[in-house]
Design an enzyme around this catalytic site. Sequence first.
Site, PDB file in Angstrom:
ATOM      1  N   TYR A 104       0.823  -1.211   0.000  1.00  0.00           N
ATOM      2  CA  TYR A 104       0.000   0.000   0.000  1.00  0.00           C
ATOM      3  C   TYR A 104       0.855   1.257   0.000  1.00  0.00           C
ATOM      4  O   TYR A 104       0.382   2.337  -0.350  1.00  0.00           O
ATOM      5  CB  TYR A 104      -0.946   0.029   1.203  1.00  0.00           C
ATOM      6  CG  TYR A 104      -2.067  -1.006   1.160  1.00  0.00           C
ATOM      7  CD1 TYR A 104      -2.226  -1.857   0.070  1.00  0.00           C
ATOM      8  CD2 TYR A 104      -2.968  -1.120   2.203  1.00  0.00           C
ATOM      9  CE1 TYR A 104      -3.233  -2.790   0.025  1.00  0.00           C
ATOM     10  CE2 TYR A 104      -3.994  -2.056   2.165  1.00  0.00           C
ATOM     11  CZ  TYR A 104      -4.116  -2.892   1.081  1.00  0.00           C
ATOM     12  OH  TYR A 104      -5.125  -3.821   1.052  1.00  0.00           O
TER      13      TYR A 104
ATOM     14  N   LYS B  44       2.862 -15.571   2.546  1.00  0.00           N
ATOM     15  CA  LYS B  44       2.793 -16.367   1.323  1.00  0.00           C
ATOM     16  C   LYS B  44       4.221 -16.740   0.953  1.00  0.00           C
ATOM     17  O   LYS B  44       4.718 -16.421  -0.136  1.00  0.00           O
ATOM     18  CB  LYS B  44       2.085 -15.564   0.215  1.00  0.00           C
ATOM     19  CG  LYS B  44       1.779 -16.348  -1.033  1.00  0.00           C
ATOM     20  CD  LYS B  44       0.681 -17.393  -0.896  1.00  0.00           C
ATOM     21  CE  LYS B  44       0.533 -18.202  -2.179  1.00  0.00           C
ATOM     22  NZ  LYS B  44      -0.474 -19.289  -2.046  1.00  0.00           N
TER      23      LYS B  44
ATOM     24  N   ASP C  59      -3.783 -17.904   1.726  1.00  0.00           N
ATOM     25  CA  ASP C  59      -4.972 -18.486   1.093  1.00  0.00           C
ATOM     26  C   ASP C  59      -5.583 -19.547   1.994  1.00  0.00           C
ATOM     27  O   ASP C  59      -6.802 -19.616   2.160  1.00  0.00           O
ATOM     28  CB  ASP C  59      -4.676 -19.002  -0.324  1.00  0.00           C
ATOM     29  CG  ASP C  59      -3.421 -19.841  -0.416  1.00  0.00           C
ATOM     30  OD1 ASP C  59      -2.526 -19.695   0.442  1.00  0.00           O
ATOM     31  OD2 ASP C  59      -3.320 -20.649  -1.353  1.00  0.00           O
TER      32      ASP C  59
ATOM     33  N   ASP D 264      -5.417  -6.502   6.020  1.00  0.00           N
ATOM     34  CA  ASP D 264      -6.595  -5.758   5.566  1.00  0.00           C
ATOM     35  C   ASP D 264      -7.698  -6.752   5.179  1.00  0.00           C
ATOM     36  O   ASP D 264      -8.856  -6.646   5.608  1.00  0.00           O
ATOM     37  CB  ASP D 264      -6.194  -4.901   4.358  1.00  0.00           C
ATOM     38  CG  ASP D 264      -7.285  -3.946   3.919  1.00  0.00           C
ATOM     39  OD1 ASP D 264      -8.231  -3.719   4.698  1.00  0.00           O
ATOM     40  OD2 ASP D 264      -7.195  -3.431   2.787  1.00  0.00           O
TER      41      ASP D 264
ATOM     42  N   ASP E  14     -11.068  -7.906   7.765  1.00  0.00           N
ATOM     43  CA  ASP E  14     -12.453  -7.711   7.327  1.00  0.00           C
ATOM     44  C   ASP E  14     -13.201  -9.041   7.266  1.00  0.00           C
ATOM     45  O   ASP E  14     -14.380  -9.113   7.608  1.00  0.00           O
ATOM     46  CB  ASP E  14     -12.492  -7.012   5.959  1.00  0.00           C
ATOM     47  CG  ASP E  14     -12.295  -5.510   6.092  1.00  0.00           C
ATOM     48  OD1 ASP E  14     -12.188  -5.027   7.234  1.00  0.00           O
ATOM     49  OD2 ASP E  14     -12.258  -4.825   5.069  1.00  0.00           O
TER      50      ASP E  14
HETATM   51 MG   LIG Z   1     -10.197  -3.175   5.008  1.00  0.00          MG
HETATM   52 MG   LIG Z   2      -4.462 -21.234  -3.043  1.00  0.00          MG
END
Ligand SMILES: [Mg+2]
Ligand SMILES: [Mg+2]
Lengths: 359, 359
Positions: free
Chosen positions: A141, A190, A222, A246, A250
Amino acid sequence: MAKKIAVLPGDGIGPEIVDEGVKVLRAVAESFGYRFAFRFGMVGGGAIDRVGTPLPQETLDLCRDSDAVLLGAVGGPRWDDNPPELRPEKALLSLRKELGLFANLRPAMLFEGMEQSSTLRPEVLKGVDLIVVRELTGGIYFGEKSRERLEEGERATDTLVYHEWEIERIVRRAFDIARGRRKRVTSVDKANVLESSRLWRSVVNRVAEDYPDVELEHMLVDNCAMQVVRKPSHFDVIVTENMFGDILSDETAILTGSIGMLPSASLGDGSFGLYEPVHGSAPDIAGQGVANPVATILSVAMMLRHSFGYEEAARAVEQAVRSVLAAGYRTADLAPSGDLAIGTEEFGDRVAEAVRRHV
Amino acid sequence: MAKKIAVLPGDGIGPEIVDEGVKVLRAVAESFGYRFAFRFGMVGGGAIDRVGTPLPQETLDLCRDSDAVLLGAVGGPRWDDNPPELRPEKALLSLRKELGLFANLRPAMLFEGMEQSSTLRPEVLKGVDLIVVRELTGGIYFGEKSRERLEEGERATDTLVYHEWEIERIVRRAFDIARGRRKRVTSVDKANVLESSRLWRSVVNRVAEDYPDVELEHMLVDNCAMQVVRKPSHFDVIVTENMFGDILSDETAILTGSIGMLPSASLGDGSFGLYEPVHGSAPDIAGQGVANPVATILSVAMMLRHSFGYEEAARAVEQAVRSVLAAGYRTADLAPSGDLAIGTEEFGDRVAEAVRRHV
Ligand SMILES: [Mg+2]
Ligand SMILES: [Mg+2]
């Protein structure tokens, strides 16, 4: 010494819900013998209207001279067409940056009697009590961005950068928080694909050596997005980088029901922190006395815990919210048939009363 | 003309489940008068053992000379300590790359009678039938990576790059797929922060003009991670970039229950595609005849639809699976009390039989 609290009510329902947060803090002061000094400041759309900027210098100075900040909410349709620099939300970004707040904490816990407001099965929700610790000032970001026009069309680039020290400070924070909870950290990355994740994981492993009493697991992002829906009670502290945090904060927000219930904290070095509900300023119901103050009151509990170290008082506030909900009281957003709903002030009164009774 | 299908059974339960996929394709051929030519190839650990590479050249040539590929699964503990180039999973990456497969399709739908295997409430699951279309060859997983040692410690960098043409081809694919479904596309990005997402969104808006019959909405990835749990029936086609798709397709995978039920397709230009179950090779239960062939059979349905354009046959296969499950038949992984379970072959027989009856 009184703890100095900067209070920034902001826009929309901000002033109403912050009033209840302050009310509960006064009850804590009374019951536990603590002293709080409240000082109010302007922020957001109201500040734009009055002094032409969403974060006036005097508000920033007030925050810097405080031990913690309680913020309501900012924004509303009135300022939606303003240029970026004159948007109420700009105040939040500026506050984080100016105050060096690099750790965002988002707890998700189940309150008894609230099971019906979640889309998950009650038996899956049982025992859910997790917190997402998200790195807030680094990563993709904030990396370099660019757009080029090539012969075959446009190309856009974003850059994800992490420094060892940025990772280390947020990870230590997460381990410290885990020590006050169930002593389990899930670090999300990851690492099978990203270089920044491989650095992240190596720093986590190194920091973990200083916390032999805390259990550590690594999880790919994931898989984590799957597991928080499959078995949310598995998790205690989830620590992760900015964008993964983020997304996951959520996702976990929705597990236990209404977003009107969710507190947050943004911490920097030391004990200073900014506390605010996750929800927005809800201009459509502002001034009607029907807003749900739970997220703000739970943010106050986080302030007691993370900035002041008043763990017992923090638990008393959480327990008070729990008992008021268990007694069946709801604000309109949570009362399926509106006629049983109580107002913002009454809800705050009942929580403050329960805090006083608790001691 | 017969459709040429390359069949790559692979490792673990791969051969058993692929047998059932082929069985169902034969039933389709019989019932609908289509012709399929099956040609078998080595892939994964078995290929490493026999010829020293997870993806032999003759297997790649076989795939290139076919209209579609049916793949079982690869991998097992036997090869877990191999170097990266000699890992069975390397075959999947090489296949995608060599065959130009840039679109990964992951449907999630509810099968009646399977509600109890999801962690979501039955009423939330009602009508869930979505597909995630994920860009598979670009983005941050394939961008430049680096690691530097600075005075204050290490720094790691990953780069997220998208070209206009990469975005356009996957987005067109998603809109085409939506036309065969409920005609609704949700494009997921993080356009409020990322430059690549802003390019993504502008390309989506441009492509959408060619599909006035398809409804388009944009959704931020963090909100989407929340909405797929809050109201999954809202979604029809979700199209997104590589990493967001990785996260969201795993999250949606869990919505409807067992990962043993989930098919996938990887498509390139034109109608060629590779079809495989989402689950792995499950070496622990290999050779016992108890594996769940549903994901492979549903992958075959996707092949009929996306590579051959045999929509009616595709629906017949899906309906056959639906009817066998509705009749109460389950493989061991789905039968809570094991004694009602039927084996892999019997399940395949029953689906093939239902396909024949359907016509
Ligand atoms: Mg958010
Ligand atoms: Mg995957």
